[in-house]
Motif scaffolding. Structure first.
Motif, short mmCIF file in Angstrom:
data_model
loop_
_atom_site.label_atom_id
_atom_site.label_comp_id
_atom_site.label_asym_id
_atom_site.label_seq_id
_atom_site.Cartn_x
_atom_site.Cartn_y
_atom_site.Cartn_z
N ILE A 192 4.04 7.61 -11.81
CA ILE A 192 3.46 6.20 -10.66
C ILE A 192 2.50 5.35 -10.46
N GLU A 193 1.81 6.25 -11.78
CA GLU A 193 0.71 5.01 -12.15
C GLU A 193 1.01 4.05 -12.64
N LEU B 110 2.50 1.51 -11.05
CA LEU B 110 1.94 1.09 -9.91
C LEU B 110 1.58 -0.18 -10.86
N LYS B 111 0.67 -0.09 -11.91
CA LYS B 111 0.31 -1.03 -12.48
C LYS B 111 1.25 -2.25 -12.79
N LEU C 151 1.52 -5.03 -10.68
CA LEU C 151 0.94 -6.34 -11.27
C LEU C 151 1.26 -6.59 -12.16
N ALA C 152 1.68 -5.83 -13.38
CA ALA C 152 1.90 -7.04 -15.14
C ALA C 152 3.24 -6.60 -16.05
N SER D 111 0.97 1.55 2.86
CA SER D 111 -0.53 0.70 2.92
C SER D 111 -1.71 1.77 2.56
N SER D 112 -1.82 3.42 2.30
CA SER D 112 -2.61 4.02 1.26
C SER D 112 -2.75 3.52 0.07
N VAL D 113 -1.26 2.70 -0.28
CA VAL D 113 -1.28 2.74 -2.33
C VAL D 113 -1.14 1.54 -2.71
N ILE D 114 -0.28 0.42 -1.39
CA ILE D 114 -0.02 -0.94 -1.49
C ILE D 114 -0.47 -1.63 -0.77
N SER D 115 -0.06 -3.29 -1.34
CA SER D 115 -0.30 -3.90 -0.56
C SER D 115 0.65 -4.60 0.34
N LEU E 150 2.45 -6.54 -1.60
CA LEU E 150 3.62 -5.87 -2.68
C LEU E 150 5.07 -4.51 -1.75
#
Lengths: 305, 210
Positions: free
Chosen positions: A131-132, A135-136, A139-140, A179-183, A186
């Motif tokens: 998951i980490e 999630l990175k 964006l990357a 939305s507790s995790v991503i915008s 996204l």
């Protein structure tokens, strides 16, 4: 026609489903959760038992969140409960056949709609790479992210087609997309389209499509409405939606067994014109069965008012 | 201005830029304590604020944390541990059976950025490891998280085990994670619940009087 369909059509106000799944139902029967999660016959037996005890308006075939991830090669530990140990490797164990078996059995045995829970491609993709890291990468590394989501989507389309042949309804759970995790941005960019594709397939077969997202969903309610699902299972049911909402009683409230609070939350939820009254997520395994019976009783009393 | 640039690079999630700026300031004989406090920590505080007001979400916080640690790893060996020891030690971990550690990692970085010494036990941590660590490390706070309804009761096991070993009054216990709340914290005998990383830092500060 069953109660769930009548509420979806706005022909009846209320249906009820405290989200009792494999772990809680296995606990009721003193069955081993790991065995239930790996054996379709046992899974069906546990879920049927839950239904017979509580008499709710639907049954959800949900053993744990990692069925598809494990089939795609993620290592999963079964002690004390299914736990995802890491990203995709070459240790594939396919339990989808067991889920299908459970759904087949339940469809014969219960007289309420049977739903099967599958993972949203976004959340499944996050399990495949960790998951980490996932999630990175949102964006990357957009390309890697899109490729992983496509892998997850391809798998889910094939799995869904097998399930739809049985004529069962589907709940798609996408907790990592909340939305507790991503915008919301996204969500729109990565989670929306794969969900939409799955929902269209379900609707083509004229079966019921539900979407479950835990955590905060307020900022994405308009986008969730655009999915065209029949049911939206969310933690906070206060925002207005076009889609029929499911929820109203917090998981913690039902677990605590506080009668006043259960009654308050149900009363508040019934302000909705149409609703599937449910817990905000699946009830914890050790939840006292009298708490769930209490929820069913109070809901019954209010709906008869 | 130099410190503001570091702060901005943390907020903008620019790992390489943070490394370059911190290296440059260290070469210019700027105090590592100042770089940490006015640049890196200031940056993470802003990230925490943006997270609280829903301008940043978990991916942004994770990327900003990488940028923070890129600088932190350069300055921390040069800083005497006195300040961190004074502020207090915190043990943190995700309970047994649960591998969802992102929330825990974010709380960890926010606590470190607030000057606390954090001992991270990782994820899927058995009850006895939490208890042994409290005995060994003598922390002021034990922080636990769980993200699943199937694992949240492990927190109660840890509290009970601390009581059984007569350690409960030596450490404050705080909890966090999606399925738990303030009521649950009270019911299992914890000292507090933090809804998110910023709330966790405020809770720690309130509990140990910083």
């Amino acid at each position: 026609m069953n109660k769930i369909s009548r509420v979806i059509r706005r022909e009846e106000k209320l249906a009820v489903f405290p989200i009792a799944c494999a772990d809680h139902c296995a606990h009721l029967l003193n069955m081993n959760y790991s065995e239930v999660a790996s054996d379709g016959t046992k899974l069906a037996r546990a879920l049927e038992h839950g239904y017979r005890i509580y008499q709710y308006d639907m049954v959800l075939v949900f053993s744990d969140p990692y069925v598809e991830a494990q089939a795609l090669g993620c290592p999963v530990k079964f002690s004390p409960s299914p736990t995802l140990l890491g990203p995709r490797s070459n240790q594939s164990i396919d339990r989808t056949e067991e889920i299908i078996k459970a759904a087949e059995i339940l469809k014969r045995k219960v007289d309420v709609p049977v739903f099967v829970s599958i993972k949203g491609p976004f959340s499944l993709a996050s399990f495949l790479v960790g998951i980490e890291e996932f999630l990175k990468n949102l964006l990357a590394n957009e390309e890697t992210t899109s490729n992983t989501i496509n892998t997850a989507l391809e798998f889910q389309i094939k799995y869904l087609e097998r399930l739809l042949k049985l004529g069962v309804n589907i709940f798609i759970g996408d907790p990592v997309a909340s939305s507790s995790v991503i915008s919301p941005k996204l969500f729109e960019r990565f989670a929306f389209e794969p969900l939409l594709k799955l929902i269209k397939k379900i609707k083509e077969k004229e079966l019921i499509a539900g979407v479950h997202v835990c955590g905060d969903t307020k900022p994405i309610i308009p986008i969730l409405d655009e999915l065209g699902a029949d049911i939206l299972s969310i933690e906070d049911i206060t925002p207005k939606t076009r889609t029929l909402k499911m929820g109203g009683v917090s998981t913690e409230t039902i677990f605590s067994g506080n009668q006043t609070k259960i009654e308050e939350e149900i009363k508040q939820a019934l302000i909705e014109s149409y609703l599937i009254l449910a817990t905000s997520c699946d009830v914890p395994m050790e939840t006292d069965s009298k708490n769930i019976k209490l929820m069913m009783e109070i809901a019954g009393a209010y709906s008869n008012d | 201005m130099d410190f503001d640039n570091i702060k901005k690079a943390v907020v903008d999630m620019e790992v390489e830029k943070v490394k370059d700026l911190v290296t440059k300031l260290l070469k210019n004989k700027r105090l590592p304590e100042e770089i940490l406090e006015k640049g890196l920590i200031a940056g993470m505080k802003e990230v925490g604020r943006l997270f609280s007001c829903k301008e940043y979400f978990v991916p942004e916080v994770l990327m900003a944390s990488e940028a923070f640690y890129a600088g932190f790893d350069l300055v921390s060996p040069l800083i005497k541990t006195k300040q961190m020891k004074e502020k207090g030690k915190i043990i943190i971990g995700v309970v047994e059976g649960d591998i969802h550690d992102i929330g825990k990692n974010i709380v960890k970085v926010m606590l470190e950025a607030s000057g606390y010494q954090v001992v991270d036990l990782g994820k899927d941590v058995p009850t006895e490891i939490f208890v042994d660590s409290v005995t060994r490390e003598n922390p002021k706070i034990l922080a636990m998280s769980a993200l699943m309804t199937t694992t949240m009761m492990k927190m109660k096991d840890v509290v009970k085990s601390l009581e059984h070993k007569k350690l409960r009054n030596k450490v404050k216990v705080i909890i966090g994670g999606a399925p738990v709340n303030e009521d649950f914290a009270k019911r299992i005998g914890a000292d507090g619940y933090g809804e998110d990383a910023s709330a966790a830092v405020s809770l720690v500060e309130a509990l140990i009087g910083e």
